[in-house]
Design a protein around this motif. Structure first.
Motif, short mmCIF file in Angstrom:
data_model
loop_
_atom_site.label_atom_id
_atom_site.label_comp_id
_atom_site.label_asym_id
_atom_site.label_seq_id
_atom_site.Cartn_x
_atom_site.Cartn_y
_atom_site.Cartn_z
N GLY A 19 12.04 -16.28 30.67
CA GLY A 19 12.16 -15.20 30.22
C GLY A 19 12.60 -14.48 29.71
N GLY A 22 16.38 -14.03 30.85
CA GLY A 22 17.71 -15.11 31.29
C GLY A 22 17.46 -15.42 29.58
N VAL A 60 2.62 -5.86 27.76
CA VAL A 60 3.70 -5.01 27.18
C VAL A 60 4.28 -4.14 27.73
CG1 VAL A 60 2.14 -4.65 25.34
CG2 VAL A 60 2.47 -2.84 27.12
N PHE A 283 -1.59 -7.15 38.87
CA PHE A 283 -0.74 -7.46 39.32
C PHE A 283 -0.43 -6.44 40.16
CE2 PHE A 283 -0.80 -8.54 34.69
CZ PHE A 283 0.42 -10.15 34.93
N GLY A 302 17.55 -9.14 36.30
CA GLY A 302 16.30 -8.51 36.06
C GLY A 302 15.54 -8.53 37.30
#
Ligand SMILES: Cc1cc2nc3c(=O)[nH]c(=O)nc-3n(C[C@H](O)[C@H](O)[C@H](O)COP(=O)(O)OP(=O)(O)OC[C@H]3O[C@@H](n4cnc5c(N)ncnc54)[C@H](O)[C@@H]3O)c2cc1C
Length: 419
Positions: A19, A22, A60, A283, A302
């Motif tokens: 992602g 990473g 975003v 989400f 992260g």
């Protein structure tokens, strides 16, 4: 992109998760003076998409100045800038239950922008374009880490298609439900915010003038994040609307016209009417924090290490700072002749990042609770606090500097210094 057909491959570093975080770890490792010659592989569960799609990505991020500097040092920013981004020069935050509000301006900080609103897929595709230029990087994609076993000084990884490889260091960048974290037995705390984030892209009657807007309501904040379309028009915003689950369900069930009316009202018509909205997604919002970021030969970065409420747009920025701090420490370790997965090196990384991440987690919890409180004295203090912040310049500067990632122990690459 070639997937290794070797049953046994031996790497110095395997990054699990490609992602945004990473991919930035890979990009930094491949360019740092001492780590660039390491044998590095990346395992990603989904097929990489190198393309920049036409329409706006509903996901975003508000990218801080520190994250921008990291992208510049890694030579990723030109690609991002060539695609789509929107610099925001001002940020306006106000309380729905009173008169308090704060206006932050980049000019007050001597900067051109407070940050940039960038589609996640633009950031990711730009990072992938960069790391593609390093043929030494081995890709396992799409493929998934399924099992980990410790063998002396290294880890044996088993992937979903049965491939096996070994690594001296595994970097878990595999997101909130990190398999690396679970397989290594690293516990984490979890605390729901009792919110779901409804995200979409809207077109508004009035131009946003590159201002990020957030209205705090008792049920949760509503953010309008400015976007520029390919022609430079200023009438699109990305929306992040945090609501309790029942309300989120209700909002998600609305037809387009009713949704536009609801969001126009909820935003106090700050940009006039919302004239159209694209598909809505949602989400669940959960605070998570790993009890340790490192184990011998393992480091988490992260969302694998921490997840926070998006109300201040800091999640991936924290992840980028993890990436920059980890690579800086690994580079220093190799310079000193230490093995790549050495625990003393990894602990230095953990010591640098746990404090700032904890502070941000606690601040987000505090903000969320403060704005949810309905009691009159709390509302009064809240509005008074916002008005004071707005009028006291040093206080305002302090908040802005934090949000821009300029405070505390900023990794060298995030200060624009090559390592
Ligand atoms: C609504 C919303 C708005 C947000 N807004 C902002 C914002 O404005 N600013 C900001 O800074 N942050 C924001 N965030 C947070 C930000 O989106 C995340 O922090 C960020 O995406 C995390 O990136 P990551 O690379 O750590 O994890 P992810 O993006 O989750 O990537 C993890 C990767 O690992 C892969 N993977 C998982 N398991 C395996 C496995 N077993 N093997 C191989 N690969 C695997 C996945 O396929 C995925 O590609 C927001 C979050 C939400 C929910």
């Amino acid at each position: 992109m070639s997937e290794s057909k070797l049953i046994e491959s031996d790497y110095d570093v395997v990054i699990v998760g490609g992602g945004m975080v990473g991919a930035s770890v890979a990009c930094a490792l491949l360019q740092a003076s001492e780590t660039q010659s390491l044998r590095i592989a990346i395992v990603e569960g989904q097929a990489f998409n190198f393309e920049f799609a036409e329409g706006f990505d509903p996901r975003v991020s508000a990218i801080s100045l520190a994250s921008r500097k990291l992208m510049e040092v890694m030579d990723v920013w030109p690609k991002i800038a060539q695609q789509r981004l929107c610099p925001y020069q001002r940020m306006s935050v106000w309380d729905a239950e009173g008169t308090g509000g704060v206006d932050f301006s980049a000019l007050d900080m001597g900067e051109v922008a407070l940050g940039h609103i960038i589609e996640n897929r633009v950031v990711l595709a730009s990072l992938l374009h960069k790391i593609q230029q390093f043929p030494s990087l081995q890709w396992y994609c799409p493929n998934k880490l399924e099992a980990l076993n410790r063998l002396d000084d290294r880890w044996l990884l088993t992937l979903a298609n049965g491939l096996e490889c070994s690594a001296k260091l595994i970097i878990g960048a595999d997101g909130a439900h990190s398999v690396v974290r679970n397989l290594c037995g690293i516990d984490h705390s979890e605390m729901p915010y009792d919110h779901r984030a409804v995200v979409t892209t809207i077109k508004t009657e009035r131009a946003h003038e590159c201002v990020a807007r957030q209205r705090f309501m008792p049920k949760g904040p509503l953010a309008f994040l400015p976007l520029l379309d390919d022609g430079g028009a200023e009438d699109y915003c990305s929306v992040v609307w945090s609501l309790d689950s029942d309300e989120a369900e209700q909002i998600l069930g609305l037809e387009d016209e009713a949704f536009c009316e609801a969001i126009s009202r909820a935003s106090e018509h700050c940009l006039g009417e919302v004239v159209s909205a694209s598909k809505r997604f949602s989400f669940p919002l959960i605070q998570r924090h790993a009890n340790q970021y490192v184990r011998p030969g393992v480091a988490l970065v992260g969302d694998a290490a921490h997840t926070i409420h998006p109300l201040a747009g800091q999640g991936v920025n924290l992840g980028f700072m993890d990436a920059a701090a980890l690579v800086e420490e690994l580079n220093r370790g190799v310079q000193r002749g230490l093995p790549i997965g050495d625990l003393s090196v990894l602990r230095r990384y953990e010591r640098r990042r746990r404090g700032p991440n904890t502070l941000m987690i606690q601040s987000m919890r505090g903000f969320k609770e403060l704005f949810a409180a309905d009691a009159l004295p709390v509302r009064w203090v809240r509005n008074f606090g916002l008005s004071v912040t707005d009028s006291v310049t040093p206080l305002k500067h302090h908040f802005m500097a934090h949000a821009m990632g300029l405070k505390g122990d900023v990794p060298r690459m995030a200060r624009g210094i090559k390592i």
